[in-house]
Design a protein around this motif. Structure first.
Motif, short mmCIF file in Angstrom:
data_model
loop_
_atom_site.label_atom_id
_atom_site.label_comp_id
_atom_site.label_asym_id
_atom_site.label_seq_id
_atom_site.Cartn_x
_atom_site.Cartn_y
_atom_site.Cartn_z
N LEU A 132 0.83 -1.19 0.00
CA LEU A 132 0.00 0.00 0.00
C LEU A 132 0.87 1.25 0.00
N HIS A 133 0.44 2.23 -0.68
CA HIS A 133 1.00 3.59 -0.66
C HIS A 133 0.22 4.44 -1.65
N THR A 134 0.37 4.11 -2.95
CA THR A 134 -0.32 4.89 -3.97
C THR A 134 -1.36 4.04 -4.69
N SER A 135 -2.39 4.73 -5.19
CA SER A 135 -3.39 4.10 -6.06
C SER A 135 -3.70 5.07 -7.19
N ARG A 136 -3.69 4.57 -8.41
CA ARG A 136 -4.08 5.42 -9.54
C ARG A 136 -5.60 5.32 -9.68
N VAL A 137 -6.28 6.39 -9.32
CA VAL A 137 -7.74 6.38 -9.28
C VAL A 137 -8.35 6.98 -10.54
N ALA A 138 -7.53 7.54 -11.40
CA ALA A 138 -7.94 8.07 -12.70
C ALA A 138 -6.69 8.08 -13.57
N PRO A 139 -6.84 8.22 -14.89
CA PRO A 139 -5.64 8.22 -15.74
C PRO A 139 -4.60 9.24 -15.31
N THR A 140 -5.02 10.36 -14.72
CA THR A 140 -4.06 11.38 -14.29
C THR A 140 -4.26 11.77 -12.83
N ALA A 141 -4.61 10.81 -11.99
CA ALA A 141 -4.80 11.14 -10.56
C ALA A 141 -4.35 9.98 -9.70
N VAL A 142 -3.65 10.32 -8.61
CA VAL A 142 -3.13 9.33 -7.67
C VAL A 142 -3.58 9.74 -6.28
N ASP A 143 -4.08 8.76 -5.50
CA ASP A 143 -4.29 9.03 -4.08
C ASP A 143 -3.45 8.07 -3.26
N TYR A 144 -3.49 8.24 -1.93
CA TYR A 144 -2.54 7.57 -1.05
C TYR A 144 -3.26 6.94 0.13
N VAL A 145 -2.75 5.80 0.58
CA VAL A 145 -3.23 5.17 1.81
C VAL A 145 -2.09 4.32 2.37
N LEU A 146 -2.00 4.25 3.70
CA LEU A 146 -0.98 3.44 4.36
C LEU A 146 -1.64 2.41 5.25
N GLY A 147 -0.90 1.35 5.58
CA GLY A 147 -1.34 0.41 6.59
C GLY A 147 -1.25 1.04 7.97
N TYR A 148 -1.93 0.44 8.94
CA TYR A 148 -2.00 1.04 10.28
C TYR A 148 -0.62 1.16 10.93
N GLY A 149 0.17 0.12 10.85
CA GLY A 149 1.49 0.17 11.45
C GLY A 149 2.36 1.23 10.82
N GLU A 150 2.23 1.40 9.51
CA GLU A 150 3.04 2.41 8.82
C GLU A 150 2.62 3.82 9.22
N TRP A 151 1.30 4.03 9.37
CA TRP A 151 0.85 5.32 9.89
C TRP A 151 1.47 5.59 11.26
N LEU A 152 1.42 4.59 12.14
CA LEU A 152 1.94 4.79 13.49
C LEU A 152 3.43 5.09 13.49
N ARG A 153 4.21 4.37 12.67
CA ARG A 153 5.65 4.64 12.59
C ARG A 153 5.91 6.05 12.08
N LEU A 154 5.11 6.47 11.10
CA LEU A 154 5.29 7.81 10.53
C LEU A 154 4.95 8.88 11.56
N PHE A 155 3.82 8.71 12.25
CA PHE A 155 3.48 9.69 13.29
C PHE A 155 4.58 9.79 14.35
N ARG A 156 5.03 8.64 14.82
CA ARG A 156 6.04 8.64 15.87
C ARG A 156 7.32 9.32 15.41
N SER A 157 7.72 9.08 14.16
CA SER A 157 8.94 9.70 13.65
C SER A 157 8.84 11.21 13.57
N CYS A 158 7.61 11.73 13.58
CA CYS A 158 7.38 13.17 13.48
C CYS A 158 6.89 13.76 14.80
N ALA A 159 7.10 13.02 15.89
CA ALA A 159 6.72 13.51 17.23
C ALA A 159 5.24 13.76 17.35
N LEU A 160 4.44 12.90 16.72
CA LEU A 160 2.99 12.95 16.83
C LEU A 160 2.51 11.69 17.56
#
Length: 263
Positions: A195-223
């Motif tokens: 998980l990370h990126t999804s092409r939702v239209a020919p010229t559009a990308v959105d993003y989603v992470l797994g729960y553990g990855e969100w938590l690691r990212l928050f912690r690395s940013c003092a959140l």
């Protein structure tokens, strides 16, 4: 209002890769194209009495109580679109900036007299460190920009003790979405660990992470995470956002509402 300013190349978040810049340009062009039809289709559900509400089924903020008190606070909405959230919070005494990557979207917000509107990329925010008490996003830039870039930027512009609150697609949505049929299926259609990126239209990308990855990212940013809200839609709930089968959404979370605190 928090003071915007130009960056210098040495500042954190100011240097984006060529690939990121190209994806950003694609998403901007797509939202500029989508904007009018999006507002015609969804604007009525997103505004008025439902302005302060979360996600596809517009869960009222006064019931969920996600946000800190906003009166007298500096607030930034990322991916504000027509700025319904921003205008409502300004009406409750907040000093609000609404930011969007799409000029066409911001034109739908230009009548919001008490909201400062900024055309900018959430991956390189044009604000000084510690400018805001609250950053929020309701299926906005926290979904349409790379979390590995937006989360550090949010942490940078939040004051100590400030809150990040946002609603975004859940990993279950990303793994079960059938892009050809444009619906959710009971079977997994992609892996969890890629998980990370999804092409939702020919010229559009959105993003989603797994729960553990969100938590690691928050912690690395003092959140520090204070809440994660995942619930089925209320009985009889409807949404203007495409096919979200009740059988599916009653069993698995289609979106997640996060609240995190800047240490």
């Amino acid at each position: 209002m928090p003071e915007g300013r130009e960056r210098t190349p040495s500042e954190p978040g100011s240097t984006l890769s060529d690939a990121t810049r190209e994806t950003t340009r694609e998403n901007r062009r797509t939202w500029d194209t989508w904007s009018d039809s999006y507002q015609r289709k969804h604007g009525g559900m997103l505004g008025g009495s439902q302005a302060e509400a979360w996600g596809l089924w517009r869960r009222p903020e006064h019931e969920l109580r996600v946000l800190d008190p906003v009166a007298g606070k500096d607030v930034l909405e990322l991916g504000c679109g027509a700025a319904h959230w921003s205008a409502s919070l300004a009406g409750r005494g907040a000093r609000v900036v609404g930011l969007d990557i799409s000029g066409a979207q911001l034109r739908h917000a230009c009548h919001r007299e008490r909201v400062a509107l900024v055309l900018a990329d959430a991956q390189a925010l044009p604000f000084a460190d510690g400018s805001f008490d609250l950053v929020l996003s309701d299926n906005g830039a926290m979904s349409w920009a790379d979390p590995y870039l937006t989360v550090p930027e949010v942490a940078r512009v939040l004051r100590p003790g400030g809150q990040l609150a946002f609603c975004a697609n859940s990993p279950f949505f990303a793994m079960c979405w059938d892009s050809r049929q444009r619906t959710l299926t009971p079977g997994l259609r992609r892996g969890y660990f890629d998980l990370h990126t999804s092409r939702v239209a020919p010229t559009a990308v959105d993003y989603v992470l797994g729960y553990g990855e969100w938590l690691r990212l928050f912690r690395s940013c003092a959140l520090v995470v204070e809440a994660l809200i995942e619930e089925p839609p209320p009985p009889g709930a409807a949404t203007s956002f495409g096919d979200r089968p009740q059988e599916w959404t009653s069993r698995w979370p289609v979106e997640a509402i996060w609240s995190a605190r800047r240490m």
